[in-house]
Design a protein around this motif. Structure first.
Motif, mmCIF file in Angstrom:
data_model
loop_
_atom_site.group_PDB
_atom_site.id
_atom_site.type_symbol
_atom_site.label_atom_id
_atom_site.label_comp_id
_atom_site.label_asym_id
_atom_site.label_seq_id
_atom_site.Cartn_x
_atom_site.Cartn_y
_atom_site.Cartn_z
ATOM 1 N N LEU A 52 133.853 101.821 -8.832
ATOM 2 C CA LEU A 52 132.480 101.934 -9.334
ATOM 3 C C LEU A 52 132.524 102.438 -10.768
ATOM 4 N N THR A 53 131.881 101.684 -11.678
ATOM 5 C CA THR A 53 131.904 102.043 -13.092
ATOM 6 C C THR A 53 130.534 102.538 -13.546
ATOM 7 N N TYR A 54 130.572 103.412 -14.562
ATOM 8 C CA TYR A 54 129.328 103.895 -15.177
ATOM 9 C C TYR A 54 129.551 103.968 -16.689
ATOM 10 N N HIS A 55 128.679 103.328 -17.437
ATOM 11 C CA HIS A 55 128.857 103.120 -18.871
ATOM 12 C C HIS A 55 128.347 104.287 -19.704
ATOM 13 N N ASP A 56 128.650 104.249 -20.983
ATOM 14 C CA ASP A 56 128.245 105.291 -21.936
ATOM 15 C C ASP A 56 126.880 104.975 -22.533
ATOM 16 N N SER A 63 128.736 95.382 -21.981
ATOM 17 C CA SER A 63 129.235 95.741 -23.312
ATOM 18 C C SER A 63 130.249 96.873 -23.244
ATOM 19 N N CYS A 64 130.231 97.648 -22.167
ATOM 20 C CA CYS A 64 131.165 98.767 -22.034
ATOM 21 C C CYS A 64 132.473 98.361 -21.360
ATOM 22 N N PHE A 65 132.394 97.488 -20.344
ATOM 23 C CA PHE A 65 133.565 97.264 -19.504
ATOM 24 C C PHE A 65 134.102 95.828 -19.480
ATOM 25 N N GLN A 66 133.374 94.844 -20.019
ATOM 26 C CA GLN A 66 133.857 93.471 -19.922
ATOM 27 C C GLN A 66 135.237 93.260 -20.546
ATOM 28 N N PRO A 67 135.504 93.791 -21.760
ATOM 29 C CA PRO A 67 136.836 93.576 -22.338
ATOM 30 C C PRO A 67 137.966 94.109 -21.454
ATOM 31 N N LEU A 68 137.707 95.169 -20.711
ATOM 32 C CA LEU A 68 138.732 95.744 -19.843
ATOM 33 C C LEU A 68 138.929 94.893 -18.591
ATOM 34 N N PHE A 69 137.840 94.562 -17.912
ATOM 35 C CA PHE A 69 137.969 93.886 -16.629
ATOM 36 C C PHE A 69 138.217 92.385 -16.770
ATOM 37 N N GLN A 70 138.070 91.841 -17.969
ATOM 38 C CA GLN A 70 138.441 90.455 -18.204
ATOM 39 C C GLN A 70 139.862 90.331 -18.766
ATOM 40 N N PHE A 71 140.509 91.468 -19.016
ATOM 41 C CA PHE A 71 141.867 91.450 -19.546
ATOM 42 C C PHE A 71 142.809 90.853 -18.503
ATOM 43 N N GLY A 72 143.764 90.062 -18.974
ATOM 44 C CA GLY A 72 144.634 89.313 -18.073
ATOM 45 C C GLY A 72 145.332 90.165 -17.030
ATOM 46 N N ASP A 73 145.967 91.252 -17.457
ATOM 47 C CA ASP A 73 146.719 92.086 -16.516
ATOM 48 C C ASP A 73 145.819 92.835 -15.542
ATOM 49 N N MET A 74 144.523 92.910 -15.832
ATOM 50 C CA MET A 74 143.599 93.596 -14.936
ATOM 51 C C MET A 74 143.295 92.761 -13.689
ATOM 52 N N LYS A 202 129.974 94.454 -34.548
ATOM 53 C CA LYS A 202 129.419 93.881 -33.320
ATOM 54 C C LYS A 202 128.572 94.901 -32.581
ATOM 55 N N TYR A 203 129.101 96.117 -32.413
ATOM 56 C CA TYR A 203 128.370 97.104 -31.628
ATOM 57 C C TYR A 203 127.233 97.737 -32.421
ATOM 58 N N ARG A 204 127.343 97.793 -33.731
ATOM 59 C CA ARG A 204 126.212 98.242 -34.537
ATOM 60 C C ARG A 204 125.057 97.255 -34.392
ATOM 61 N N ASN A 205 125.375 95.978 -34.381
ATOM 62 C CA ASN A 205 124.346 94.955 -34.224
ATOM 63 C C ASN A 205 123.724 95.014 -32.827
ATOM 64 N N ILE A 206 124.565 95.215 -31.801
ATOM 65 C CA ILE A 206 124.065 95.300 -30.427
ATOM 66 C C ILE A 206 123.061 96.433 -30.277
ATOM 67 N N ILE A 207 123.422 97.607 -30.809
ATOM 68 C CA ILE A 207 122.574 98.786 -30.618
ATOM 69 C C ILE A 207 121.355 98.754 -31.522
ATOM 70 N N THR A 208 121.543 98.374 -32.789
ATOM 71 C CA THR A 208 120.433 98.370 -33.746
ATOM 72 C C THR A 208 119.336 97.405 -33.341
ATOM 73 N N PRO A 265 138.681 103.283 -25.885
ATOM 74 C CA PRO A 265 139.930 102.621 -25.504
ATOM 75 C C PRO A 265 139.739 101.438 -24.574
ATOM 76 N N GLN A 266 138.673 101.426 -23.771
ATOM 77 C CA GLN A 266 138.453 100.281 -22.893
ATOM 78 C C GLN A 266 138.087 99.037 -23.690
ATOM 79 N N LEU A 267 137.658 99.226 -24.947
ATOM 80 C CA LEU A 267 137.353 98.098 -25.828
ATOM 81 C C LEU A 267 138.527 97.749 -26.735
ATOM 82 N N THR A 268 139.195 98.778 -27.263
ATOM 83 C CA THR A 268 140.229 98.549 -28.273
ATOM 84 C C THR A 268 141.636 98.460 -27.699
ATOM 85 N N GLN A 269 141.877 99.077 -26.557
ATOM 86 C CA GLN A 269 143.216 99.077 -25.964
ATOM 87 C C GLN A 269 143.148 98.747 -24.466
#
Length: 341
Positions: A52-56, A63-74, A202-208, A265-269
């Protein structure tokens, strides 16, 4: 017979070999503190908890978790667990703006919504993955419902309430900065913001340009009015489950494995975080037959190796069996795993 026409469909993200499309089911349930929306991927696995995930603040689950859970090794992980992505009230895509004067739930009340979600899905236990405000919410939930939490992955958590100096600085910043800029300062470090990378843009545009910016501000205010978790190592108030503490490499409080801003880190690493997560699950007794990752192989000889995963920076404690420098306890020694990404 009607003529068949060939239609070309372009996938948003090509599937990996052997990977099948996931079916997402979105639900909303009423709680004592309002409605909450969550999205379920996969099917429940016998004798296994749900992830169960909860975003910031400023984000939603995508926008918080897609890059992590779509990563190949995940993919190996998500094939073994059903996962539930919770959107804080008013943060889900297409959410209407709350009416003027709406009393947004406190972080404690947001945590009290989670039992309604689990009851609706008939899930008995979870492994929580939270970032920032979401990490605080899951920690609060784990303190009040310890029997339902098998493990926690807490990214950039600050378990402390704002002190008077923090409160004054926040008020002063609010006089000169917009809400989007203050939230960006919470999510990313000043070094990252100054670099103005494609990710920051990207994230400045999303939030603004968020159509629900008023809702985001309410969530932001609740986060800034959070109570102290009052955690004490070996004390009466402590997390009873295994915990993986994760801090962004750009986070200002990285040495303490605590941060309320800087680095995602869930976005960048996502690769490093995936490796650490798999190792954490293996330590909990799940996925024992999984191939050893580069992270676990590099830590077999010493869990407190000074070398970072990529070899570019030294770390006094990339992983440790117990949290010696942080202030977030999780029960007996050996239950805390620290990761710097």
């Amino acid at each position: 017979m009607a003529e068949l026409q060939e239609v070309q469909i372009t996938e948003e993200k090509p599937l990996l070999p052997g990977q099948t499309p996931e079916v997402a089911k979105t639900h909303s349930v009423e709680t004592p503190y309002g409605s909450v929306t969550f999205t379920v991927y996969g099917t429940p696995k016998p004798k296994r908890p749900a992830i169960l995930t909860y975003h910031d603040v400023g984000l939603n689950y995508k926008s918080c978790f897609q890059p992590l859970f779509q990563f190949g090794d995940m993919q190996e992980i998500i094939q073994n667990f059903v996962r539930v992505h919770v959107d804080a009230p008013g943060m889900e895509e297409g959410a209407p703006v709350f009416p003027l004067g709406y009393q947004y739930p406190s972080l404690d009340q947001l945590a009290d919504m989670i039992p309604c979600i689990l009851q609706y899905l008939n899930f008995s236990t979870i492994i929580g993955v939270g970032v920032g405000a979401g990490a605080y919410i899951l920690s609060r939930y784990a303190l009040t419902h310890p029997d339902t939490v098998e493990g926690l992955v807490l990214i950039n958590i600050d378990p402390n309430a704002k002190g008077w100096m923090d409160w004054a600085a926040h008020k002063l910043t609010g006089l000169t900065s917009s809400i989007p800029e203050m939230i960006l300062g919470h999510l990313f470090s000043q070094e990252e913001l100054s670099g103005n990378s494609e990710l920051i843009q990207k994230y400045r545009n999303i939030i603004t340009h968020a159509p629900n910016l008023e809702n985001i501000e309410l969530y932001w205010n609740s986060y800034n009015n959070r109570r102290d978790l009052n955690l004490e190592r070996g004390g009466a108030v402590t997390l009873k489950c295994p915990v993986m503490l994760v801090v962004g490499d750009q986070a200002p409080h990285e040495d303490a494995v605590m941060a309320d801003s800087g680095g995602q880190p869930q976005l960048t690493q996502p690769g490093k975080l995936t490796e650490a997560f798999k190792y954490f699950l293996q330590g909990m007794g799940y996925m024992a037959s999984s191939c050893m990752t580069r992270l676990s192989r590099s830590r077999t000889a010493s869990l407190t190796s000074a070398a970072s995963i990529d070899g570019n920076r030294s770390r006094s404690r990339t992983l440790s069996q117990s949290s010696e420098s942080g202030t977030l306890p999780s029960g007996p020694p050996g239950h805390t795993m620290e990761v710097s990404c």
